[in-house]
Design a protein around this motif. Structure first.
Motif, PDB file in Angstrom:
ATOM      1  N   ALA A 250       0.841  -1.199   0.000  1.00 33.95           N
ATOM      2  CA  ALA A 250       0.000   0.000   0.000  1.00 33.95           C
ATOM      3  C   ALA A 250       0.877   1.250   0.000  1.00 33.95           C
ATOM      4  O   ALA A 250       1.808   1.371   0.792  1.00 33.95           O
ATOM      5  CB  ALA A 250      -0.913  -0.001   1.218  1.00 33.95           C
ATOM      6  N   GLY A 251       0.599   2.147  -0.915  1.00 31.63           N
ATOM      7  CA  GLY A 251       1.410   3.351  -1.047  1.00 31.63           C
ATOM      8  C   GLY A 251       2.669   3.140  -1.849  1.00 31.63           C
ATOM      9  O   GLY A 251       3.385   4.102  -2.145  1.00 31.63           O
ATOM     10  N   GLY A 252       2.949   1.900  -2.236  1.00 33.80           N
ATOM     11  CA  GLY A 252       4.175   1.611  -2.979  1.00 33.80           C
ATOM     12  C   GLY A 252       3.978   0.608  -4.086  1.00 33.80           C
ATOM     13  O   GLY A 252       4.932  -0.033  -4.527  1.00 33.80           O
ATOM     14  N   ALA A 253       2.737   0.448  -4.557  1.00 35.72           N
ATOM     15  CA  ALA A 253       2.444  -0.450  -5.670  1.00 35.72           C
ATOM     16  C   ALA A 253       1.307   0.146  -6.480  1.00 35.72           C
ATOM     17  O   ALA A 253       0.496   0.926  -5.965  1.00 35.72           O
ATOM     18  CB  ALA A 253       2.076  -1.846  -5.165  1.00 35.72           C
ATOM     19  N   TRP A 254       1.251  -0.233  -7.751  1.00 32.07           N
ATOM     20  CA  TRP A 254       0.204   0.246  -8.640  1.00 32.07           C
ATOM     21  C   TRP A 254      -0.825  -0.850  -8.864  1.00 32.07           C
ATOM     22  O   TRP A 254      -0.484  -2.009  -9.088  1.00 32.07           O
ATOM     23  CB  TRP A 254       0.791   0.686  -9.969  1.00 32.07           C
ATOM     24  CG  TRP A 254       1.586   1.948  -9.869  1.00 32.07           C
ATOM     25  CD1 TRP A 254       1.440   2.944  -8.969  1.00 32.07           C
ATOM     26  CD2 TRP A 254       2.670   2.347 -10.735  1.00 32.07           C
ATOM     27  NE1 TRP A 254       2.348   3.949  -9.200  1.00 32.07           N
ATOM     28  CE2 TRP A 254       3.108   3.611 -10.270  1.00 32.07           C
ATOM     29  CE3 TRP A 254       3.284   1.780 -11.838  1.00 32.07           C
ATOM     30  CZ2 TRP A 254       4.153   4.295 -10.885  1.00 32.07           C
ATOM     31  CZ3 TRP A 254       4.314   2.453 -12.456  1.00 32.07           C
ATOM     32  CH2 TRP A 254       4.744   3.709 -11.983  1.00 32.07           C
ATOM     33  N   LEU A 255      -2.088  -0.455  -8.796  1.00 31.62           N
ATOM     34  CA  LEU A 255      -3.218  -1.348  -9.002  1.00 31.62           C
ATOM     35  C   LEU A 255      -3.958  -0.834 -10.233  1.00 31.62           C
ATOM     36  O   LEU A 255      -4.643   0.183 -10.175  1.00 31.62           O
ATOM     37  CB  LEU A 255      -4.124  -1.330  -7.770  1.00 31.62           C
ATOM     38  CG  LEU A 255      -5.306  -2.272  -7.706  1.00 31.62           C
ATOM     39  CD1 LEU A 255      -4.830  -3.718  -7.644  1.00 31.62           C
ATOM     40  CD2 LEU A 255      -6.156  -1.956  -6.483  1.00 31.62           C
ATOM     41  N   GLY A 274      -3.960  -4.613   0.478  1.00 25.72           N
ATOM     42  CA  GLY A 274      -2.872  -3.647   0.526  1.00 25.72           C
ATOM     43  C   GLY A 274      -2.225  -3.664   1.883  1.00 25.72           C
ATOM     44  O   GLY A 274      -2.910  -3.494   2.904  1.00 25.72           O
ATOM     45  N   LEU A 275      -0.933  -3.895   1.917  1.00 29.13           N
ATOM     46  CA  LEU A 275      -0.183  -4.009   3.179  1.00 29.13           C
ATOM     47  C   LEU A 275       0.317  -2.645   3.604  1.00 29.13           C
ATOM     48  O   LEU A 275       1.108  -2.020   2.907  1.00 29.13           O
ATOM     49  CB  LEU A 275       0.990  -4.969   2.993  1.00 29.13           C
ATOM     50  CG  LEU A 275       0.635  -6.383   2.523  1.00 29.13           C
ATOM     51  CD1 LEU A 275       1.906  -7.172   2.201  1.00 29.13           C
ATOM     52  CD2 LEU A 275      -0.196  -7.099   3.571  1.00 29.13           C
ATOM     53  N   GLU A 276      -0.141  -2.206   4.764  1.00 27.08           N
ATOM     54  CA  GLU A 276       0.191  -0.851   5.218  1.00 27.08           C
ATOM     55  C   GLU A 276       1.600  -0.765   5.776  1.00 27.08           C
ATOM     56  O   GLU A 276       2.286   0.228   5.618  1.00 27.08           O
ATOM     57  CB  GLU A 276      -0.811  -0.395   6.275  1.00 27.08           C
ATOM     58  CG  GLU A 276      -0.689   1.065   6.625  1.00 27.08           C
ATOM     59  CD  GLU A 276      -1.885   1.554   7.404  1.00 27.08           C
ATOM     60  OE1 GLU A 276      -2.009   2.782   7.551  1.00 27.08           O
ATOM     61  OE2 GLU A 276      -2.681   0.729   7.869  1.00 27.08           O
ATOM     62  N   LYS A 277       2.060  -1.818   6.440  1.00 27.45           N
ATOM     63  CA  LYS A 277       3.390  -1.812   7.047  1.00 27.45           C
ATOM     64  C   LYS A 277       4.072  -3.126   6.751  1.00 27.45           C
ATOM     65  O   LYS A 277       3.590  -4.173   7.130  1.00 27.45           O
ATOM     66  CB  LYS A 277       3.301  -1.593   8.568  1.00 27.45           C
ATOM     67  CG  LYS A 277       4.656  -1.416   9.225  1.00 27.45           C
ATOM     68  CD  LYS A 277       4.503  -1.086  10.713  1.00 27.45           C
ATOM     69  CE  LYS A 277       5.866  -0.869  11.357  1.00 27.45           C
ATOM     70  NZ  LYS A 277       5.740  -0.581  12.811  1.00 27.45           N
ATOM     71  N   THR A 278       5.217  -3.043   6.067  1.00 27.60           N
ATOM     72  CA  THR A 278       5.904  -4.272   5.670  1.00 27.60           C
ATOM     73  C   THR A 278       7.326  -4.346   6.170  1.00 27.60           C
ATOM     74  O   THR A 278       8.031  -5.299   5.920  1.00 27.60           O
ATOM     75  CB  THR A 278       5.934  -4.382   4.119  1.00 27.60           C
ATOM     76  OG1 THR A 278       6.630  -3.244   3.584  1.00 27.60           O
ATOM     77  CG2 THR A 278       4.539  -4.432   3.556  1.00 27.60           C
TER      78      THR A 278
END
Length: 279
Positions: A250-255, A274-278
């Protein structure tokens, strides 16, 4: 001759859906744009009725001249591109000078190193490289579950395992995706791309609960180019390979085409999250 109208947006287009969506959006908005269609990568039918020129990747001088002639300042690098070898590149004189200036580091390492070098060259020529999601609203993945299906505890454990694998490999600039099933890594994305990874892991699946695909940006990645991307085709190929779902950064990938992705995932019984914290 340089166009004296409002500045156009330049698109350096490879394959896939992101260049198509950019062209459709800019056309609908009535904004001026100009496309450098990379030969052997961009779909010729996509650019046939748009202002464009089709060039091989090594024709840097012609590309810069065409962009300036079209009045471009802001540039979007969009779409998949198979990384060429130096003989395949067939660099023109401008490209040859740039390669000599950048040195071996331009081709050493993974895609991030090469893309950073490309961005540096473009910025040095007076262009400003911008993110595709600054033009395409809704392209950037958001946190949380999309659609009707959510990962259970077993799937979450596989997601966590894939995240750990990608975080370990990220500094080596290897790839953006990993498939894990029941704690076992079935495959890691390298130069072949996500579609080939999914095709490769299908025959490796184990009996029982299916695995997951996780796609994350790499640590230190230039987020203006080559962010992890999924679309309807990714959902369909993941389902065909027996996966249960897909987790993205989430915030770092395009859908690409969110409503269609959700519809496909719901129909095929996959979760998308979407993963908020990885970290």
């Amino acid at each position: 001759m340089k166009d004296d109208g409002p500045e156009a947006i330049g698109i350096i287009a490879g394959g896939g859906e992101v260049p198509r969506r950019l062209i459709e959006t800019l056309t609908r908005q009535g904004r001026r744009f100009f496309v450098i269609a990379l030969e052997g990568h961009a779909d010729p039918a996509l650019v046939a009725s748009t202002p464009h020129v089709t060039l091989r990747m090594g024709a840097v001088g012609a590309a810069l001249e065409a962009l300036r002639g079209a009045g471009v300042r802001d540039l979007v690098l969009a779409g998949s591109v198979r990384r060429p070898s130096l003989p395949e590149l067939r660099p023109d004189w401008t490209a040859t000078k740039l390669i000599a200036k950048m040195g071996p580091k331009m081709f050493a390492g993974g895609d991030d190193a090469l893309l950073r070098a490309v961005v540096k060259v473009l910025e040095g020529e007076g262009f400003r490289v911008v993110r595709a999601d600054s033009v395409l609203q809704g392209l950037l993945a958001t946190p949380g579950v999309l659609g009707r299906h959510a990962p259970d505890s077993a799937a979450q454990a596989d997601i966590d395992r894939a995240i750990a694998i990608l975080r370990a490999l990220g500094p080596l600039d290897v790839g953006q995706g990993a498939v894990v099933q029941q704690g076992i890594c079935l495959g890691v994305e390298a130069v072949e791309g996500t579609d080939a990874l999914l095709a490769r892991v299908g025959p490796l699946r184990r009996d029982g609960l299916g695995g997951v695909l996780v796609k994350l940006r790499k640590p230190g990645q230039d987020e203006r180019v080559d962010l992890p991307t999924i679309g309807v085709s990714t959902i369909e190929k993941a389902a065909a390979s027996g996966l249960r779902g897909i987790a993205i950064d989430a915030g770092g990938a395009w859908l690409v085409d969110r409503p269609a992705v959700i519809e496909a995932a719901d129909r095929l019984g996959l979760f998308v999250i979407g993963l908020e914290k990885t970290a």
